[in-house]
Design a protein around this motif. Structure first.
Motif, short mmCIF file in Angstrom:
data_model
loop_
_atom_site.label_atom_id
_atom_site.label_comp_id
_atom_site.label_asym_id
_atom_site.label_seq_id
_atom_site.Cartn_x
_atom_site.Cartn_y
_atom_site.Cartn_z
N HIS A 59 -32.45 -52.42 -23.51
CA HIS A 59 -32.64 -50.23 -22.80
C HIS A 59 -33.64 -50.57 -22.39
CE1 HIS A 59 -29.62 -48.83 -24.75
NE2 HIS A 59 -29.76 -49.33 -25.91
N PHE A 111 -36.80 -50.61 -19.44
CA PHE A 111 -37.93 -49.49 -19.30
C PHE A 111 -39.01 -50.27 -18.45
CE2 PHE A 111 -35.34 -47.11 -22.18
CZ PHE A 111 -34.76 -46.66 -21.69
N VAL A 149 -35.06 -51.62 -27.35
CA VAL A 149 -36.15 -50.19 -26.44
C VAL A 149 -37.76 -51.07 -25.84
CG1 VAL A 149 -37.38 -48.71 -25.72
CG2 VAL A 149 -34.56 -48.01 -26.63
N PHE A 157 -41.55 -42.27 -22.47
CA PHE A 157 -40.64 -42.28 -22.75
C PHE A 157 -40.51 -41.12 -23.21
CE2 PHE A 157 -41.78 -46.58 -24.14
CZ PHE A 157 -39.88 -47.05 -23.83
N HIS A 161 -44.09 -47.39 -19.18
CA HIS A 161 -42.94 -46.08 -18.92
C HIS A 161 -43.32 -44.93 -20.83
CE1 HIS A 161 -39.28 -43.85 -18.38
NE2 HIS A 161 -39.14 -44.01 -19.37
N ASP A 185 -34.19 -41.34 -23.45
CA ASP A 185 -34.74 -42.80 -23.71
C ASP A 185 -34.15 -43.09 -24.95
OD1 ASP A 185 -36.07 -42.22 -20.84
OD2 ASP A 185 -37.48 -42.01 -21.21
N CYS A 211 -44.39 -42.85 -28.76
CA CYS A 211 -43.07 -42.65 -28.95
C CYS A 211 -43.10 -42.05 -30.57
CB CYS A 211 -41.21 -43.80 -29.09
SG CYS A 211 -41.21 -43.65 -27.81
#
Length: 337
Positions: free
Chosen positions: A267, A269, A244, A275, A273, A279, A298
């Motif tokens: 993944h 983004f 990610v 999150f 971003h 996601d 996160c």
């Protein structure tokens, strides 16, 4: 968004039909950028800051070039040299963008921005976010006792006086086709390269007058939910894992993981971003690997599957020697003046 960015960089890598169509707009953009720089540099003469020096780190192109790792490295280098550095940042993408804030290690990344929070946690030096970087620099000097301010991603913020400017170049992409937006990737005309005190080439072969910098990945992963918990990187090699990344160049991160032997599910983004749980929460037990910049956003969403892989800047030794020598010269001349 990632597909759009990749398409744009393909157009920006050469002077083809897209660049030809956009060239008139590029000329307008370049003219406005030059006018704005001249106007704000005139304003600098009326700005006094109670500091020994201001160092600006930035780039000319859209996308990542190692600015934030360089800023973190620079802060640590100045501490080792006996200075009291602090960092100013706009805090891109944060809520209440007009607020002027000192970034604490427990701050909300949505309020202060992801990169400023990562810098505050990773360097231990004071970090201040403010759209007005002059105000932020003054606050660091007066409230935090800072004597050298580092302006992260500040090359285009010409209202802030600077004693030393460090221009970061992506060694893989360079300056693209050398044209300003939208025909090319440049935020300012390429003549700005000659105005920089130092040019640092990240991940490429430096040309004459440039310094090399590599991004060195750690050999351990850190838990996103509990950063003090680590595991060797080799424990995920040869296994499926989710990658990610919400950074300027996700592919750089993904390629590094694959080079380390990870069987990666990508993944990507957009940069900065925000999150949400969906996601990063997947319907399988595979580990989820992300950057340190993404991890600060996160932490409250993560579980035991989520890990981040820190990287650090490693400029060539000659750069540190030259930088500190230039800084000492700037300070001496300022006091003599």
């Amino acid at each position: 968004m990632d597909m759009v960015e990749q398409w744009l960089w393909r157009q920006w890598s050469h002077r083809g039909p897209f660049a030809a169509v956009m060239f008139p707009l590029s000329l307008v953009y370049a003219g406005l950028a030059t006018w704005n720089r001249s106007r704000l540099e005139d304003h600098q003469r009326s700005v006094f800051l109670p500091l020994k020096a201001v160092i600006v780190v930035g780039n000319l192109t859209v996308g990542g070039s190692g600015k934030t790792p360089m800023t973190a490295w620079l802060a640590r280098s100045l501490v080792r040299a006996g200075y009291r550095p602090g960092i100013v940042s706009r805090g891109y993408g944060r809520r209440n963008a007009h607020a002027s804030l000192l970034v604490g290690p427990g701050a909300d990344p949505a309020v202060v921005g992801d990169e400023p929070l990562m810098l505050a946690r990773g360097t231990g030096v004071p970090v201040w976010v403010d759209r007005d970087r002059v105000r932020a620099a003054r606050a660091l000097a007066e409230a935090q006792g800072v004597d050298v301010v580092i302006s992260d991603d500040g090359l285009q913020h010409h209202r802030l006086p600077r004693d030393i400017s460090i221009l970061m170049l992506d060694g893989r992409r360079g300056l693209g086709n050398g044209l300003c937006l939208p025909a090319g990737p440049l935020r300012e005309p390429r003549a700005t390269v000659g105005r920089a005190d130092f040019v640092v080439n990240t991940g490429g072969t430096p040309r004459q007058g440039e310094y090399a910098m590599t991004l060195v990945a750690a050999d351990r992963l850190h838990s996103v939910a509990r950063p003090n918990v680590t595991r060797p990187l080799r424990t995920v090699a040869g296994r499926p894992a989710h990658g990610v990344a919400g950074i300027a160049d996700p592919e750089r991160f993904f390629r590094a993981l694959e080079h380390a032997g990870v069987d990666l599910m990508r993944h990507p983004f957009p940069d900065h971003h925000r999150f949400r749980a969906h996601d990063i929460l997947f319907d399988d037990p595979a580990p989820v690997l992300m950057t340190e910049k993404d991890a600060v956003k996160c932490r409250n969403l993560a579980d035991e599957r989520h890990w981040y892989w820190p990287v650090s800047a490693q400029p060539e030794p000659a750069f540190e020697r030259a930088l500190l020598q230039r800084l000492e010269t700037c300070i001496r001349l300022k006091y003599l003046g």
